[in-house]
Design a protein around this motif. Structure first.
Motif, mmCIF file in Angstrom:
data_model
loop_
_atom_site.group_PDB
_atom_site.id
_atom_site.type_symbol
_atom_site.label_atom_id
_atom_site.label_comp_id
_atom_site.label_asym_id
_atom_site.label_seq_id
_atom_site.Cartn_x
_atom_site.Cartn_y
_atom_site.Cartn_z
ATOM 1 N N LEU A 227 0.819 -1.219 0.000
ATOM 2 C CA LEU A 227 0.000 0.000 0.000
ATOM 3 C C LEU A 227 0.851 1.267 0.000
ATOM 4 C CD1 LEU A 227 -2.980 -0.755 2.414
ATOM 5 C CD2 LEU A 227 -3.159 0.196 0.116
ATOM 6 N N VAL A 228 2.073 1.182 0.504
ATOM 7 C CA VAL A 228 2.946 2.353 0.547
ATOM 8 C C VAL A 228 3.716 2.519 -0.753
ATOM 9 C CG1 VAL A 228 4.909 3.432 1.706
ATOM 10 C CG2 VAL A 228 3.169 2.267 3.045
ATOM 11 N N SER A 229 4.391 1.474 -1.188
ATOM 12 C CA SER A 229 5.283 1.608 -2.345
ATOM 13 C C SER A 229 4.537 1.816 -3.652
ATOM 14 C CB SER A 229 6.182 0.370 -2.455
ATOM 15 O OG SER A 229 5.433 -0.780 -2.805
ATOM 16 N N THR A 230 3.349 1.229 -3.789
ATOM 17 C CA THR A 230 2.644 1.299 -5.071
ATOM 18 C C THR A 230 2.212 2.712 -5.435
ATOM 19 O OG1 THR A 230 1.873 -0.969 -4.734
ATOM 20 C CG2 THR A 230 0.767 0.323 -6.425
ATOM 21 N N PRO A 231 1.522 3.456 -4.568
ATOM 22 C CA PRO A 231 1.126 4.801 -4.977
ATOM 23 C C PRO A 231 2.246 5.841 -4.896
ATOM 24 C CG PRO A 231 0.333 4.381 -2.761
ATOM 25 C CD PRO A 231 0.972 3.105 -3.234
ATOM 26 N N GLU A 232 3.299 5.567 -4.118
ATOM 27 C CA GLU A 232 4.360 6.557 -3.949
ATOM 28 C C GLU A 232 5.245 6.690 -5.174
ATOM 29 O OE1 GLU A 232 5.220 6.967 0.842
ATOM 30 O OE2 GLU A 232 6.685 5.964 -0.448
ATOM 31 N N THR A 233 5.338 5.638 -5.969
ATOM 32 C CA THR A 233 6.182 5.693 -7.162
ATOM 33 C C THR A 233 5.636 4.732 -8.202
ATOM 34 O OG1 THR A 233 8.473 5.551 -7.954
ATOM 35 C CG2 THR A 233 7.771 3.897 -6.370
ATOM 36 N N GLY A 234 6.195 4.780 -9.400
ATOM 37 C CA GLY A 234 5.752 3.925 -10.487
ATOM 38 C C GLY A 234 6.529 4.262 -11.746
ATOM 39 N N ILE A 235 6.387 3.423 -12.759
ATOM 40 C CA ILE A 235 7.096 3.658 -14.015
ATOM 41 C C ILE A 235 6.739 5.022 -14.600
ATOM 42 C CG2 ILE A 235 7.265 2.891 -16.408
ATOM 43 C CD1 ILE A 235 8.868 1.173 -14.568
ATOM 44 N N ASP A 236 5.454 5.373 -14.564
ATOM 45 C CA ASP A 236 5.035 6.636 -15.152
ATOM 46 C C ASP A 236 5.566 7.827 -14.359
ATOM 47 O OD1 ASP A 236 3.503 5.715 -13.084
ATOM 48 O OD2 ASP A 236 1.613 6.531 -13.820
ATOM 49 N N ILE B 72 8.228 7.983 -12.445
ATOM 50 C CA ILE B 72 9.687 8.101 -12.553
ATOM 51 C C ILE B 72 10.077 8.854 -13.825
ATOM 52 C CG2 ILE B 72 11.828 6.797 -12.857
ATOM 53 C CD1 ILE B 72 10.626 4.628 -11.068
ATOM 54 N N SER B 73 9.407 8.540 -14.930
ATOM 55 C CA SER B 73 9.724 9.211 -16.187
ATOM 56 C C SER B 73 9.386 10.699 -16.120
ATOM 57 C CB SER B 73 8.979 8.548 -17.347
ATOM 58 O OG SER B 73 7.583 8.649 -17.180
ATOM 59 N N VAL B 74 8.245 11.037 -15.500
ATOM 60 C CA VAL B 74 7.871 12.442 -15.357
ATOM 61 C C VAL B 74 8.800 13.138 -14.359
ATOM 62 C CG1 VAL B 74 6.021 14.026 -14.713
ATOM 63 C CG2 VAL B 74 5.484 11.950 -15.964
ATOM 64 N N SER B 75 9.224 12.442 -13.321
ATOM 65 C CA SER B 75 10.144 13.020 -12.346
ATOM 66 C C SER B 75 11.478 13.381 -12.993
ATOM 67 C CB SER B 75 10.388 12.038 -11.188
ATOM 68 O OG SER B 75 9.209 11.775 -10.486
ATOM 69 N N TYR B 76 11.900 12.563 -13.936
ATOM 70 C CA TYR B 76 13.181 12.819 -14.598
ATOM 71 C C TYR B 76 13.166 14.158 -15.329
ATOM 72 C CZ TYR B 76 17.002 12.462 -17.934
ATOM 73 O OH TYR B 76 18.114 12.721 -18.685
ATOM 74 N N MET C 166 -4.854 15.470 0.975
ATOM 75 C CA MET C 166 -4.859 15.496 -0.485
ATOM 76 C C MET C 166 -5.025 14.091 -1.049
ATOM 77 S SD MET C 166 -1.884 18.284 -1.373
ATOM 78 C CE MET C 166 -2.336 18.350 -3.099
ATOM 79 N N TYR C 167 -5.854 13.986 -2.079
ATOM 80 C CA TYR C 167 -6.078 12.703 -2.763
ATOM 81 C C TYR C 167 -5.358 12.784 -4.093
ATOM 82 C CZ TYR C 167 -8.657 8.404 -3.687
ATOM 83 O OH TYR C 167 -8.999 7.086 -3.915
ATOM 84 N N ILE C 168 -4.076 12.431 -4.078
ATOM 85 C CA ILE C 168 -3.232 12.675 -5.242
ATOM 86 C C ILE C 168 -2.311 11.487 -5.470
ATOM 87 C CG2 ILE C 168 -1.414 13.804 -3.891
ATOM 88 C CD1 ILE C 168 -1.074 15.764 -6.212
ATOM 89 N N CYS C 169 -1.995 11.226 -6.736
ATOM 90 C CA CYS C 169 -1.114 10.101 -7.050
ATOM 91 C C CYS C 169 0.305 10.602 -7.291
ATOM 92 C CB CYS C 169 -1.628 9.343 -8.270
ATOM 93 S SG CYS C 169 -1.503 10.288 -9.792
ATOM 94 N N ALA C 170 1.225 9.661 -7.482
ATOM 95 C CA ALA C 170 2.638 10.018 -7.607
ATOM 96 C C ALA C 170 2.906 10.869 -8.834
ATOM 97 C CB ALA C 170 3.478 8.734 -7.653
ATOM 98 N N LEU D 217 15.953 9.327 -9.364
ATOM 99 C CA LEU D 217 16.597 8.140 -8.805
ATOM 100 C C LEU D 217 16.239 7.963 -7.329
ATOM 101 C CD1 LEU D 217 18.678 5.813 -9.034
ATOM 102 C CD2 LEU D 217 20.441 7.480 -8.431
ATOM 103 N N VAL D 218 16.230 9.061 -6.586
ATOM 104 C CA VAL D 218 15.980 8.998 -5.149
ATOM 105 C C VAL D 218 14.541 8.591 -4.852
ATOM 106 C CG1 VAL D 218 15.751 10.447 -3.095
ATOM 107 C CG2 VAL D 218 17.825 10.571 -4.479
ATOM 108 N N ARG D 219 13.612 9.045 -5.655
ATOM 109 C CA ARG D 219 12.197 8.848 -5.355
ATOM 110 C C ARG D 219 11.803 7.379 -5.196
ATOM 111 N NH1 ARG D 219 7.278 11.810 -8.636
ATOM 112 N NH2 ARG D 219 5.645 11.382 -7.101
ATOM 113 N N PRO D 220 12.106 6.480 -6.145
ATOM 114 C CA PRO D 220 11.727 5.074 -5.935
ATOM 115 C C PRO D 220 12.481 4.414 -4.793
ATOM 116 C CG PRO D 220 13.033 5.316 -7.940
ATOM 117 C CD PRO D 220 12.699 6.694 -7.474
ATOM 118 N N ILE D 221 13.741 4.811 -4.576
ATOM 119 C CA ILE D 221 14.511 4.240 -3.464
ATOM 120 C C ILE D 221 13.860 4.618 -2.137
ATOM 121 C CG2 ILE D 221 16.731 4.281 -2.273
ATOM 122 C CD1 ILE D 221 18.072 4.739 -4.974
ATOM 123 N N ALA D 222 13.480 5.893 -2.009
ATOM 124 C CA ALA D 222 12.827 6.350 -0.783
ATOM 125 C C ALA D 222 11.477 5.676 -0.589
ATOM 126 C CB ALA D 222 12.654 7.872 -0.832
#
Length: 391
Positions: free
Chosen positions: A87-96, A98-102, A271-275, A111-116
């Motif tokens: 429940l924590v890792s799934t909404p906090e990050t994702g393939i989509d 990560i690409s937008v974060s870059y 807030m009801y917001i996704c990664a 890089l830090v975001r999925p590790i955290a």
């Protein structure tokens, strides 16, 4: 006009990466079987908790979509710790995301975001496990009734002992292999016609793969866009507003310590917001002078601590699980935020939104076509929501 100009540029810059992330997310959604995840997360040890964090991290599920998926895992036999980690890792990050974060936050934050997120998920699972005195899940597979004959979907395989099931499966596999025309020897294969069952099976596999990809892309273009379109527009609008009108360093008065991070936690909980949709908001916060650590806290706590998720956890898994979940998410976010600020100061890492350089690396026709496609999908999503509201 200044606001619209910044909004247009931000939308244009993020569109190719957003479309790329949507495509990958949709393909992953259809290519990773839910039954396989249930089997992987059915244990009750630390290994299962860690595994749940790594499995959930790349999945394209937002804050709302992860709730039914996690409860399905729970009822399939996953422990409270593994379910919480998922429940924590799934909404906090994702393939989509990560690409937008870059493109919006730079390679370091991408890089830090999925590790955290993975660290926070494991920490939450460990806290849940330590606070929960149950050694056995109330939804354990062992507790499920073995008599499934009353179900219209029941089969002999569903009530067969595991050893017998494996034996039968192997026997069936051997039988199918021995009877298949694909098991003939090399000499016989030379005499097989081009339209043999072997080529037919290969063609069927290719068709199935194509259908899965098509289904995944359809999922991304509809369900995923519906989930994140509103917050994506709000996030880009916020970032454009900051660029256009907010004085540089205005929000930096909160400081870059624990106080600023706690404020981010308080802001993010309702807030009801996704990664993915939180990324442009994070870029706006960076532009406004908020420290990278506080921004990371917002991106971690926002998707994982919304009211809906917390309510489901408390109802389905109990108050102790909810307490462990909150300690893990908030504690992990604060630790990661503090570490990021320390590393940035110690090694002089420049963490600023990287909008601009990545745009130059892509052909303008690709950027413009991606923005047009994204605007079209968001427009369809808004029209569909409006029709549903009027009904």
């Amino acid at each position: 006009m200044l606001f619209l100009s910044h909004f247009y540029q931000l939308f244009l810059e993020s569109a190719p990466w957003f479309i790329f992330g949507l495509a990958l997310a949709g393909i992953m959604k259809t290519c990773i079987p839910i039954n396989w995840m249930n089997q992987q997360l059915g244990g009750h040890d630390i290994k299962t908790t860690v595994k749940a964090a790594f499995i959930g991290a790349p999945l394209p599920l937002c804050s709302c979509g992860v709730i039914p998926a996690a409860m399905g895992l729970r009822r399939a036999g996953a422990s409270k710790a593994a379910t919480s980690s998922f429940l924590v890792s799934t909404p906090e990050t994702g393939i989509d995301s990560i690409s937008v974060s870059y493109v919006m936050l730079g390679p370091f934050m991408a890089l830090v975001r999925p590790i955290a997120a993975i660290f926070s998920a494991i920490l939450a699972g460990l806290f849940v496990n330590s606070l929960d005195n149950q050694s056995k899940s109330s939804y354990s597979v062992d507790d499920k009734p073995t008599d499934n004959t009353s179900s219209c979907c029941a089969s002999s395989n569903s009530i067969m002992p595991k050893s017998a099931h494996n034996t039968a499966a192997n026997s069936s596999k051997d039988k199918n292999t021995s009877n298949s025309c694909c098991s003939i020897n090399k000499k016989q294969q030379n005499n097989v016609a081009p339209n043999s069952c072997c080529s037919t099976q290969k063609s069927n596999r290719m068709n199935n793969a194509a259908q899965k990809i098509q289904k995944g892309l359809r999922f991304s273009a509809t369900n995923l866009v519906d989930d994140i379109s509103m917050w994506l527009i709000i996030g880009i609008g916020f970032a454009a507003l900051v660029q256009a009108y907010l004085p540089s360093g205005f929000l930096a008065q909160w400081g870059d310590g624990i106080l600023a991070m706690l404020i981010m936690v308080i802001i993010s909980i309702p807030m009801y917001i996704c990664a993915t949709a939180s990324t442009p908001i994070a870029a706006g916060l960076l532009l406004a002078g908020v420290s990278p650590g506080a921004v990371l806290v917002f991106m971690m706590a926002g998707p994982a601590t919304n009211i809906a998720t917390l309510g489901v956890i408390g109802k389905e898994m109990g108050k102790k699980t909810l307490l462990g979940y909150l300690i893990g998410v908030i504690g992990g976010a604060l630790m990661c935020g503090y570490l990021i600020n320390f590393l940035a100061a110690q090694f002089h890492i420049e963490i600023q939104p990287q909008i601009g350089p990545e745009h130059a690396l892509l052909p303008y026709w690709l950027v413009l076509s991606s923005a047009t496609l994204l605007a079209f999908l968001i427009g369809l999503s808004f029209i569909k929501k409006a029709k549903n509201t009027l009904k």
